[in-house]
Structures are given as structure tokens and as C-alpha cells.
Design an enzyme around this catalytic site. Structure first.
Site, PDB file in Angstrom:
ATOM      1  N   CYS A 189     -50.527 -18.002   8.505  1.00  0.00           N
ATOM      2  CA  CYS A 189     -51.286 -19.184   8.816  1.00  0.00           C
ATOM      3  C   CYS A 189     -50.592 -19.948  10.012  1.00  0.00           C
ATOM      4  CB  CYS A 189     -51.224 -19.985   7.363  1.00  0.00           C
ATOM      5  SG  CYS A 189     -49.889 -20.445   6.974  1.00  0.00           S
ATOM      6  N   CYS A 217     -47.402 -21.684   9.340  1.00  0.00           N
ATOM      7  CA  CYS A 217     -46.413 -21.289   9.041  1.00  0.00           C
ATOM      8  C   CYS A 217     -45.391 -21.174  10.117  1.00  0.00           C
ATOM      9  CB  CYS A 217     -46.359 -19.640   8.298  1.00  0.00           C
ATOM     10  SG  CYS A 217     -47.683 -19.723   6.990  1.00  0.00           S
TER      11      CYS A 217
END
Lengths: 352, 86
Positions: free
Chosen positions: B11, B14
Site C-alpha cells: 500500500c 506503507c
């Protein structure tokens, strides 16, 4: 559950951010009341177009609706983010735990609307739900509701079609999520979940109660999310409204009555199929759809199209494919598609 | 030495979380091992429902949001104090 005292930073609730938010809200309301006057002045006085011309109609629609929709989007996303800051996937899981099917499905669909959720977290969420004993059908109600009832679509529907159709859309979306989840739950879907899911050991603890945002945190976070989403969708809004404006000004009245009207039975399934590749582009699609309806397309067909755009998204299917066997993906898509088609027919039948 | 783990697979947030964690570690001037946990079994072992998650010395301190660098610094300091006490 951990009680981690020092994790909360020493913060005091200040008055500065709430005052700023209030000021912005007042400014928003004042500006909102002046939008039509502003658009009229720009179209007829500044640009000097004559009222009644095709071009004037298109330009006026564009100049009124672009700021209107962008303002609505901003307000809607901001408020939804504030509401969502009171929910979390962990809390939703706790609320759904131990609920029977039926009630569980209704609750899951409702929570799907208010729980902050990004489809990039679909896999951990799915595993975390089913491994703690939440029935698969209930989990599906949640997964269907989150994209269907999306704040961008709702804001645009409200702005262009009014609150009745926005409300109708919301209620139908929830119904589809509830019924879809109930039906999937009846099909014994456990056998179509990838085997590794049942082998994963979910750890203990988690941090259900650690993060308690202050109002400053909520406001700051809402402002950031609003900037992010509006920053991403505004080009689609502008392009969508430009195309819609063109259709409104130049396509003859009731031109689409034959192909997208009440009589054309095949237009509903066609609209659903057409909507699938347009995922996550509600922002650009809705203004075009609005213009089509003005030119004779039936409401049910239009609603079906919009739901298909948001609910059946290819990227989400690919993410879910990691935990579901193709069989269950097909069932999921099939049930949602059929539910949307039936909704379309229902509205075409009832509303004329 | 502190062990910091960033939980999440691919993602966008992250990466941002990892950057903030690195900045917080550098800012404190402590030694820490920063790891990325991308496999789903590893992520689930911390009972995380939404990514990105942040784990310091095997304790989940945040999930589903991007904590500020200041917050991460507080958590790191807490973990250091716990290490010395233990």
C-alpha cells in the site's frame, strides 16, 4: 488488550482548529448561496452569451455545476471522514462478533458505510473477520456495502439529482449488501475460501483501544483526506461535467428514449456490463449519466449503471482473489450483478 | 537494540510509514533494526485488520493510519525505557 499510557502524546484540545473549521463552514454556506448568480453573471454578462442558446445552456451548466459539485464533494468527504474517525475496523469486528446471520448482515452493511476502509486492506480484514468467527455471509455484506455506498458518489448524486435519488441510491445499496451477504451465506461458501486462510494464526491482542484521537486530530486528518480525494477526482469531475454539459446543450430532447428508456428491457443489463470497466470513476461518470437522464434515459437504468460502476471493481476482485477461489469470486460478482439488474428493473417499473 | 517492523504489502502508505519510522530512529540517534513484513501470515500474527501497521519490539503500536514522526518517537522512547527496566 493493552493499556499503553505513554503512547498518547500530551495534547490539549485547542480552539484554533475548531474555529478555523467553523469559519470555513460559514464561508462555504455564503458562497453556496451565490453560485447560480455567479454562473449567470459569468455566462451572460462577462462572456456575453444570449440566454436560450445551446452554447449558453452548456456553458451555464458547466460554470454552475463544477464549483457546486466540488464544494459538495469537499464538505461531504470532510464530514464523512469526521464520522469515520469514531469507527475502526477493530471496533466493527468487535460489534459484529457473535451476531447471528440476518441481524449480522444488516449491521455489517450499516457499518460498511461508516468504517474507514481501503480496499488495499481487504485481505487482512477478510482474514481477521472470518478467523474470529464472523460468518462469511456477514463479511460479504460488509465488503459489498463499503464500495457501493461511497461518499464521492453520494455527494455527486445529491448535487445533481437531489436528495431523493441520493437517498434511494443509499437505501438500495444497503439492501443489495444485506441480501447479497445473506444469499452468499446460504451457499456454504467456506469451501471456496483459499485453504491457507484457515491455516493462518491470528495473533492475540491487537490495539482496539490505544488510539484515541482528539478533535484536533480528527479535524486535521479530515482536512488531509479531503485534500487527497478532491485532489485526485477533480479532473474527472471537470471532464464529466464538460461532457454532460455538451450533451445537455446539443443532444435533442428524448433522443435516448428508445435505447435507454423504459421500453428497452436490455438496457439495464447492458448498463451493468458497461459499468464494470469504469470502476472507481463515479466522479466522471455521474455528470454524464445525469445528462443522459435529462435526454430520456430511465432512472432505473441510470441507477443500475452507477451501482455497477462503484460496486463491481476489477482491482478489488483481484485483491479478493488472493483469499477466495475463482468460484466464489464468480458467485460474488454474479449475485451483485443480478441484484443491481433487478433494482434497475424495479425502479423502471415503479418510477416513470 | 530496538526492532521496528512495518506491516503491509504494497500500500502507498506503507512506504510513507517506513520513511517516518526511519526518520524517528535517526532523530533519536538509537540503534534499531527496521524490517518490512509483507506476507499476510506475518501481518495477521499481529492481529492487524488494516494496514499499514507498526510494531516496536513485538508490540503493535499503530494500525490503519499514518502516525506522525513525533508519535513514533514517543513509542520508541517508551520501548527503550522498557528495555532498560527489563
Amino acid at each position: 488488550m493493552s493499556t499503553h499510557q505513554a503512547a498518547s502524546l500530551p495534547t490539549r484540545q485547542g480552539w484554533r482548529l475548531p474555529a478555523l473549521a467553523l469559519g470555513a463552514a460559514v464561508l462555504w454556506i455564503i458562497l453556496w448561496g451565490q453560485l447560480q448568480n455567479l454562473a449567470d453573471w459569468l455566462t451572460y454578462d462577462l462572456i456575453g452569451l444570449t440566454p436560450g442558446m445551446h452554447l449558453a445552456e452548456s456553458v451555464n451548466f458547466f460554470l454552475y455545476d463544477v464549483p457546486k459539485i466540488l464544494m459538495l464533494l469537499t464538505a461531504m468527504i470532510f464530514m464523512v471522514t469526521i464520522i469515520r474517525s469514531f469507527f475502526s475496523p477493530e471496533r466493527t469486528r468487535a460489534l459484529l462478533g457473535g451476531k447471528r446471520e440476518g441481524i449480522g448482515n444488516v449491521l455489517a452493511a450499516g457499518l460498511g458505510v461508516v468504517t474507514p476502509f481501503c480496499s488495499c486492506s481487504a485481505v487482512p480484514l477478510f482474514i481477521g473477520f472470518v478467523e474470529t468467527g464472523i460468518p462469511l455471509g456477514v463479511t460479504f455484506s460488509f465488503l459489498i456495502a463499503t464500495p457501493v455506498v461511497n461518499e464521492v458518489a453520494l455527494a455527486m448524486l445529491f448535487g445533481l439529482f437531489g436528495w431523493r435519488i441520493a437517498g434511494l441510491y443509499l437505501v438500495t445499496g444497503l439492501m443489495i449488501a444485506i441480501l447479497g451477504g445473506v444469499i452468499i451465506g446460504r451457499l456454504k461458501p467456506e469451501r471456496y475460501v483459499e485453504d491457507f486462510v484457515w491455516q493462518i494464526k491470528v495473533g492475540q491482542g491487537g490495539q482496539d483501544d490505544v488510539y484515541k484521537p482528539t478533535w484536533d486530530d480528527r479535524l486535521r486528518d479530515a482536512a488531509r483526506v479531503t485534500r487527497e480525494i478532491v485532489g485526485k477526482v477533480w479532473p474527472f469531475v471537470v471532464i464529466g461535467i464538460a461532457i454532460g454539459a455538451g450533451i445537455l446543450g446539443y443532444v435533442p430532447e428524448d433522443f435516448l428514449g428508445d435505447i435507454m428508456g423504459h421500453q428497452a428491457w436490455w438496457s439495464v443489463p447492458a448498463a451493468v456490463v458497461l459499468g464494470i470497466p469504469l470502476y472507481s470513476n463515479a466522479a466522471g461518470v455521474i455528470p454524464v449519466v445525469y445528462a443522459l437522464m435529462e435526454k430520456g434515459a430511465a432512472l432505473g437504468t441510470v441507477l443500475a449503471f452507477m451501482m455497477s460502476v462503484v460496486a463491481l471493481s476489477l482491482p478489488e476482485m483481484l485483491i479478493l482473489r488472493r483469499v477466495l477461489k475463482p468460484h466464489l469470486i464468480a458467485v460474488f460478482v454474479g449475485i451483485v450483478a443480478v441484484a443491481i439488474i433487478l433494482t434497475g428493473y424495479l425502479f423502471n417499473l415503479v418510477i416513470r | 537494540m530496538l526492532t521496528v517492523k512495518v506491516l503491509g504489502s504494497g500500500c502507498a502508505n506503507c512506504q510513507k510509514l517506513e520513511d517516518s519510522a526511519r526518520a524517528a530512529v535517526t532523530g533519536l540517534g538509537v540503534e534499531a533494526k527496521i524490517e518490512k513484513v509483507t506476507d499476510i501470515a506475518g501481518i495477521m500474527s499481529y492481529n492487524v485488520l488494516s494496514t499499514p501497521g507498526l510494531v516496536i519490539n513485538e508490540k503493535l503500536v499503530s494500525s490503519g493510519r499514518l502516525p506522525s514522526e513525533a508519535e513514533i518517537t514517543t513509542w520508541l522512547t517508551d520501548a527503550l525505557m522498557a528495555e532498560e527496566a527489563g
